[in-house]
Design a protein around this motif. Structure first.
Motif, PDB file in Angstrom:
ATOM      1  N   LEU A  47       0.815  -1.211   0.000  1.00  0.00           N
ATOM      2  CA  LEU A  47       0.000   0.000   0.000  1.00  0.00           C
ATOM      3  C   LEU A  47       0.848   1.260   0.000  1.00  0.00           C
ATOM      4  O   LEU A  47       0.320   2.371   0.159  1.00  0.00           O
ATOM      5  N   ASN A  48       2.134   1.095  -0.195  1.00  0.00           N
ATOM      6  CA  ASN A  48       3.036   2.235  -0.224  1.00  0.00           C
ATOM      7  C   ASN A  48       2.945   2.971  -1.557  1.00  0.00           C
ATOM      8  O   ASN A  48       2.411   2.453  -2.541  1.00  0.00           O
ATOM      9  N   THR A  49       3.464   4.181  -1.585  1.00  0.00           N
ATOM     10  CA  THR A  49       3.655   4.920  -2.829  1.00  0.00           C
ATOM     11  C   THR A  49       5.089   5.437  -2.855  1.00  0.00           C
ATOM     12  O   THR A  49       5.686   5.680  -1.801  1.00  0.00           O
ATOM     13  N   VAL A  50       5.626   5.592  -4.054  1.00  0.00           N
ATOM     14  CA  VAL A  50       6.968   6.147  -4.237  1.00  0.00           C
ATOM     15  C   VAL A  50       6.826   7.533  -4.857  1.00  0.00           C
ATOM     16  O   VAL A  50       6.269   7.666  -5.952  1.00  0.00           O
ATOM     17  N   PRO A 109       1.776   4.269  -6.970  1.00  0.00           N
ATOM     18  CA  PRO A 109       1.385   3.113  -6.157  1.00  0.00           C
ATOM     19  C   PRO A 109       1.735   1.789  -6.844  1.00  0.00           C
ATOM     20  O   PRO A 109       2.016   1.745  -8.043  1.00  0.00           O
ATOM     21  N   SER A 110       1.651   0.703  -6.084  1.00  0.00           N
ATOM     22  CA  SER A 110       1.930  -0.623  -6.647  1.00  0.00           C
ATOM     23  C   SER A 110       0.899  -0.998  -7.707  1.00  0.00           C
ATOM     24  O   SER A 110       1.193  -1.758  -8.638  1.00  0.00           O
ATOM     25  N   VAL A 229     -12.529   2.469  -1.548  1.00  0.00           N
ATOM     26  CA  VAL A 229     -11.296   2.977  -2.139  1.00  0.00           C
ATOM     27  C   VAL A 229     -10.208   3.039  -1.084  1.00  0.00           C
ATOM     28  O   VAL A 229     -10.482   3.247   0.101  1.00  0.00           O
ATOM     29  N   VAL A 230      -8.972   2.826  -1.528  1.00  0.00           N
ATOM     30  CA  VAL A 230      -7.806   3.086  -0.686  1.00  0.00           C
ATOM     31  C   VAL A 230      -7.299   4.459  -1.094  1.00  0.00           C
ATOM     32  O   VAL A 230      -6.852   4.643  -2.236  1.00  0.00           O
ATOM     33  N   PRO A 231      -7.400   5.468  -0.224  1.00  0.00           N
ATOM     34  CA  PRO A 231      -7.103   6.840  -0.626  1.00  0.00           C
ATOM     35  C   PRO A 231      -5.659   7.035  -1.070  1.00  0.00           C
ATOM     36  O   PRO A 231      -4.733   6.372  -0.590  1.00  0.00           O
ATOM     37  N   GLY A 232      -5.500   7.954  -2.025  1.00  0.00           N
ATOM     38  CA  GLY A 232      -4.182   8.355  -2.495  1.00  0.00           C
ATOM     39  C   GLY A 232      -4.167   9.855  -2.666  1.00  0.00           C
ATOM     40  O   GLY A 232      -5.081  10.556  -2.244  1.00  0.00           O
ATOM     41  N   PRO A 236      -7.623   7.803  -5.510  1.00  0.00           N
ATOM     42  CA  PRO A 236      -7.405   6.518  -4.836  1.00  0.00           C
ATOM     43  C   PRO A 236      -6.354   5.675  -5.549  1.00  0.00           C
ATOM     44  O   PRO A 236      -6.234   5.721  -6.768  1.00  0.00           O
ATOM     45  N   ILE A 237      -5.614   4.892  -4.777  1.00  0.00           N
ATOM     46  CA  ILE A 237      -4.621   3.997  -5.378  1.00  0.00           C
ATOM     47  C   ILE A 237      -5.220   2.625  -5.680  1.00  0.00           C
ATOM     48  O   ILE A 237      -4.624   1.826  -6.401  1.00  0.00           O
TER      49      ILE A 237
END
Length: 343
Positions: A47-50, A109-110, A229-232, A236-237
């Motif tokens: 759930l990480n982002t770069v 995101p992944s 949703v998984v927020p981004g 969302p991501i």
């Protein structure tokens, strides 16, 4: 704009929601001379982002002095759960809106596994409203994303099928798709409906450590598009959709309950639950148990209403009913039986 229009199109498929906003062409005086990415490839897990730095050189006459930008990247190869990425806000650090330089961050995101290419530049106002087109970027730079341990979102209706007139409950799950196991920590998620599914809004809650969260939704006359949703930042991501089977209500009322044989009689009614591209059938009882269709019509997708025509074929009591065949997320249902007497 692709994001909002995609959600609106999905809403129309399951409910009477509305019409997507019209697009407006970008001002031909506006142009982008370069969009730079600080990296051409990234690896990202779970759930990480770069974050990578993204810069835009462009001319945007007519835009406000404090207007912020977003860069739109479209999938150019590979397979993943996302087909587009939007950068976070870019602010001007040099020059003017007539000829300036902007800088910000793209959070990768992944779920963006694959290759993405810079497609266009839009204002923050356009991103929010969904109206307007961005300034296209010719031969935009690409970024290769290796995404692992991506989230898998599933939904299970706990009282399916349930009447449209009653609340319904969904048990959501967010787990690691690669391992098939929970991430082991509570996950921030957004629970939303319809066009809100394109954004981070809605009720923001936490799953349990096993990745589960249960939510009861109120009854409604239509069936909304329901999502987790998984927020981004800014979008969302990851997203998951719930396809909940519901039981519609079907009403039917003949204009007359008796008429001479051969007389055409209007039968009016409505179906609750959102009826886009759905039909109803007027059925007549033959013998003791066999129902046969003697006419059909499309439903008004905004009101769910209809008008059918009955025509008594003989003297005596003739049983009728209106059948709604399964359509979208609605299961098969019928009206109460009614009788028209042929005289």
């Amino acid at each position: 704009m692709k994001t909002v229009r995609a959600v609106l199109a999905l809403s129309l498929a399951g409910t009477a929601f509305g019409v997507a906003p019209a697009a407006h062409a970008a001002d031909p005086a506006q142009s982008v001379s370069d969009v730079r990415l600080s990296r051409s490839s990234v690896s990202v897990s779970s759930l990480n982002t770069v974050p990578i730095t993204i810069e835009v050189d462009g001319k945007f006459p007519g835009w406000g002095a404090n207007e912020t930008l977003h860069v739109d990247l479209e999938r150019a190869g590979g397979k993943g759960r996302l087909d587009y990425l939007y950068s976070a806000e870019l602010t001007r650090y040099e020059g003017t809106v007539a000829d300036g330089k902007y800088r910000g961050v793209l959070h990768v995101p992944s779920t963006a596994n694959g290759t993405f290419q810079v497609d266009s530049v839009i204002t923050s106002g356009t991103l929010i409203t969904g109206e307007g087109e961005g300034v296209k970027v010719v031969n935009g730079r690409k970024i290769d994303v290796t995404g692992t341990n991506q989230p898998r979102i599933t939904a299970k209706a706990l009282n399916e099928p349930s009447p449209v007139s009653k609340p319904y409950t969904i048990r959501w799950s967010v787990i690691n798709d690669q391992t098939g196991k929970p991430y082991g920590s509570k996950i921030k998620v957004g629970l939303n409906q319809d066009t809100g599914c394109g954004w981070n809004g809605g009720a923001t809650l936490l799953t349990d450590t096993a990745g589960y969260i249960t939510r009861t939704y109120p009854a409604a006359n239509t069936i909304p598009l329901t999502c987790l949703v998984v927020p981004g930042n800014p979008m969302p991501i990851a997203k998951g959709w719930a396809d909940v089977k519901r039981i519609p209500g079907v009403s039917a009322t003949p204009a007359r309950t008796s008429a001479p044989v051969g007389t055409k009689i209007a039968v009016k009614g409505a179906v609750t639950g959102g009826t886009y591209q759905c039909k109803v059938h007027l059925q007549r009882l033959y013998g003791a148990t066999q129902w046969r269709s003697v006419g059909n019509t499309a439903l008004d997708y905004q009101k769910g209403s209809y008008t059918l025509t009955a025509q008594p074929a003989y003297k005596g009591n003739i049983p009728y009913r209106v059948l709604f065949p399964a359509c979208n997320s609605l299961v098969t249902a019928t009206s109460k039986q009614f009788v028209i007497r042929g005289t």
